[in-house]
Design an enzyme around this catalytic site. Structure first.
Site, PDB file in Angstrom:
ATOM      1  N   ASP A  92      84.827 -47.746  41.350  1.00 11.38           N
ATOM      2  CA  ASP A  92      85.955 -46.913  40.904  1.00 11.38           C
ATOM      3  C   ASP A  92      85.465 -45.563  40.393  1.00 11.38           C
ATOM      4  O   ASP A  92      84.332 -45.472  39.919  1.00 11.38           O
ATOM      5  CB  ASP A  92      86.678 -47.605  39.735  1.00 11.38           C
ATOM      6  CG  ASP A  92      87.362 -48.881  40.150  1.00 11.38           C
ATOM      7  OD1 ASP A  92      87.687 -49.671  39.230  1.00 11.38           O
ATOM      8  OD2 ASP A  92      87.568 -49.102  41.356  1.00 11.38           O
ATOM      9  N   PRO A  93      86.317 -44.540  40.432  1.00 15.64           N
ATOM     10  CA  PRO A  93      85.907 -43.224  39.907  1.00 15.64           C
ATOM     11  C   PRO A  93      85.378 -43.290  38.477  1.00 15.64           C
ATOM     12  O   PRO A  93      84.391 -42.639  38.150  1.00 15.64           O
ATOM     13  CB  PRO A  93      87.206 -42.404  39.967  1.00 15.64           C
ATOM     14  CG  PRO A  93      88.006 -43.035  41.054  1.00 15.64           C
ATOM     15  CD  PRO A  93      87.663 -44.495  41.043  1.00 15.64           C
TER      16      PRO A  93
END
Lengths: 296, 290
Positions: free
Chosen positions: B38-39
């Site tokens: 995930d970012p």
């Protein structure tokens, strides 16, 4: 007065809680049977088959002896790697180490290719009249204590849990490097050590540490960072420590650095100088929180 | 360039931003990756460059390890703190309460994938629907949590956990489920992947270090050989004549027990994997630059 030995068998990297229970059992057996307590470990001089070490060989041996073991048998991997499991027990344990009792964890492997397991160990020992004791893996917080788990925690900066599993603070004693002291360019001296890639590297950033010089522990702040190298590798991992209330020369020695608290990770655009400014702040914290009673 | 580069993904970048940046830095479009992050997350992102990209799907070890921060008393739509707060509850979770509940989450279990995920349903990634406020039925997936421990407590209701789990596990869902077991909402406030398969943080480099290595002309030294993906297989060495036969796709006589092997040339260069059947050696996949 060689009545024979009671030997703990393992690699013992970390000398963690699991290892300590094996070493303690070995010492107890020795006392009960009138034997000399001992531990077997080994080191890699050339080709390495294990994951990075948590402790240096000197620190590993120091901690093994601290558990009450009288003697350490420490051949190089090359010396024992071609022995078959049976040869390892007959020629090395019985022949060289004069073993009358052996003690190890349930996952102990030995002999060429790691072909020997605890069942084979018990068989070969029975044939030779050697007592064998196999201990189940030590557990903490519902999980087995293992070097893999501890390495992960150190690499992620979770040092309190790592130190709990190790039984005492994580310590490295690496040779002090001379020159390239960026510390001296901003006014305070730092002691510089390099982490070889055969050793587990702590998370990069600023740490609260303590450093032992000439037997005395001092509060310190350490920056773990990476630096371009002059050889073919692009990066080397450096351990640069500012030692509070101490002046002197450390080049040529291998002072012990104990890692106590991971303060700040390296931020995305940190330069080496920014890192060193953080070290000043970390040093203050280190002095405030210094507790020599936990250091051995 | 041919090998595996382990990137320590920075926060606030998608995994695809990282790959795009690396295409420029490494000077090649041929890059595969192994498991996105995930970012918000940081940590081990293995990137397979050049001919090594063919090995992405041949890996056997897909175990992942994470250090995750969980906050109790709060829940968001995405499951992490980048999302919109959906629920608040005035509770205090103690260390002991958490320790007591953790063992329930060990072992094989069914996990419902979150709406905010790249899982495709009818050709669309679920997050696209999630962003429109749509929720659809998802099939639970079998996952295994091998190890789960509470590593430290940061503040009231904020704990750091270490999780060793199988491929396809969503840590934020695990944390929400732990919250449910404690009777309160939960949200993930940090995530660092410390292991992906056989690669750990120890092998990883930040983008800054990678760019710096490129400037010094030392990029190659950061790469791990693609043969490491196969290091559970026995290794064999072939001479020039055999090497040529294998490269041409021909079978060659070779005395060795049946099974797959890693093939090296006499110059110690890794060629690829091959299979021995009845003392006949045949290439399965080559990992060399042509």
């Amino acid at each position: 007065m060689m009545s024979g030995t009671s030997i703990a068998l393992g690699y013992f990297d970390g000398v963690h809680l699991g290892h300590r229970s094996i070493l303690k059992q070995t010492v107890d057996i020795a006392k009960g049977a009138g034997l000399q307590s001992a531990a077997f470990t080994f080191y890699f001089d050339t080709h390495r088959t294990k994951a990075p070490d948590i402790l240096t060989l000197t620190e590993r041996k120091r901690r093994i002896l601290q558990q009450g073991v009288a003697q350490i048998f420490c051949p190089s991997f090359a010396e024992i790697s071609s022995l078959s499991p049976q040869q390892f027990v007959r020629e090395f344990l019985a022949g060289q180490c004069k073993a009358k009792a052996v003690c190890c964890g349930e996952n102990f492997r030995f002999g060429a290719g790691g072909a020997g397991d605890v069942h084979m160990l018990q068989c070969f020992c029975d044939e030779l009249g050697i007592q064998s004791y196999v201990l189940p893996l030590c557990r903490q917080d519902g999980l087995s204590v293992s070097a893999t788990r501890i390495r992960s925690l150190i690499g992620a900066g979770e040092i309190q849990q790592a130190n709990t599993l190790l039984g005492q603070p994580y310590v490295v004693d690496l040779p002090v490097q001379h020159g390239k002291q960026l510390g001296s360019s901003i006014g305070f001296p730092t002691v510089n050590q390099i982490y070889p890639d055969t050793m587990q590297q702590p998370a990069q950033g600023v740490w609260r540490t303590a450093v032992q010089i000439d037997g005395v522990w001092y509060p310190a702040a350490t920056g773990i960072g990476s630096r371009p190298t002059v050889n073919q590798n692009a990066i080397s991992v450096t351990c640069e420590s500012f030692i509070c209330n101490w002046q002197g020369y450390a080049y040529g020695t291998s002072p012990r650095v104990a890692f106590l608290e991971y303060l700040w990770p390296v931020r995305r655009y940190d330069s080496l100088q920014e890192l060193q400014q953080c070290i000043g702040q970390a040093a203050q914290l280190s002095c405030q929180r210094f507790d020599p009673t936990i250091l051995q | 360039m041919n090998g595996i580069l382990i990137v320590d993904k920075p926060s606030e970048w998608t995994s695809f931003d990282v790959i795009a940046k690396l295409r420029g830095v490494l000077g090649t479009r041929k890059i595969g990756h192994s498991g996105t992050l995930d970012p918000m997350a940081t940590g081990v992102l293995p990137v397979f460059v050049g001919p090594a990209a063919r090995a992405v799907d041949l890996q056997t070890d897909h175990t992942k390890e994470y250090i995750a921060g969980v906050q109790f008393g709060l829940a968001t739509d995405t499951g992490d703190i980048t999302g919109t707060v959906r629920e608040r509850q005035d509770t205090v979770v103690t260390c002991e309460q958490l320790q007591q509940v953790l063992p329930r989450f060990l072992g094989q279990q069914q996990q419902l994938p979150p709406m905010y995920s790249a899982i495709k349903q009818n050709g669309q990634p679920l997050y696209r629907l999630a962003r429109q406020g749509i929720t659809v039925d998802r099939t639970p997936r079998a996952i295994t949590v091998h190890e789960l421990e509470m590593v430290s407590q940061q503040e009231e209701n904020k704990f750091v956990l270490r999780i060793l789990c199988s491929k396809g596990s969503y840590v934020r869902v695990l944390l929400e489920d732990i919250g449910k077991a404690l009777g309160c909402p939960a949200v993930m406030y940090s995530l660092r992947r410390t292991r992906a398969g056989r690669y750990t943080l120890q092998n990883a480099f930040t983008l800054q270090q990678i760019v710096q290595a490129k400037e010094q002309g030392k990029l190659e030294s950061l790469l791990i050989g693609v043969d490491t993906v196969f290091d559970t297989l026995p290794a064999i060495t072939v001479n020039d004549r055999l090497e040529q036969k294998l490269k041409n796709g021909c079978a060659a006589a070779f005395c060795h027990p049946d099974g797959r092997v890693r093939v090296y040339t006499q110059q110690k260069m890794y060629l690829g994997i091959a299979r021995v059947t009845d003392n006949s050696l045949q290439v399965e996949k080559l990992f060399i630059e042509r």
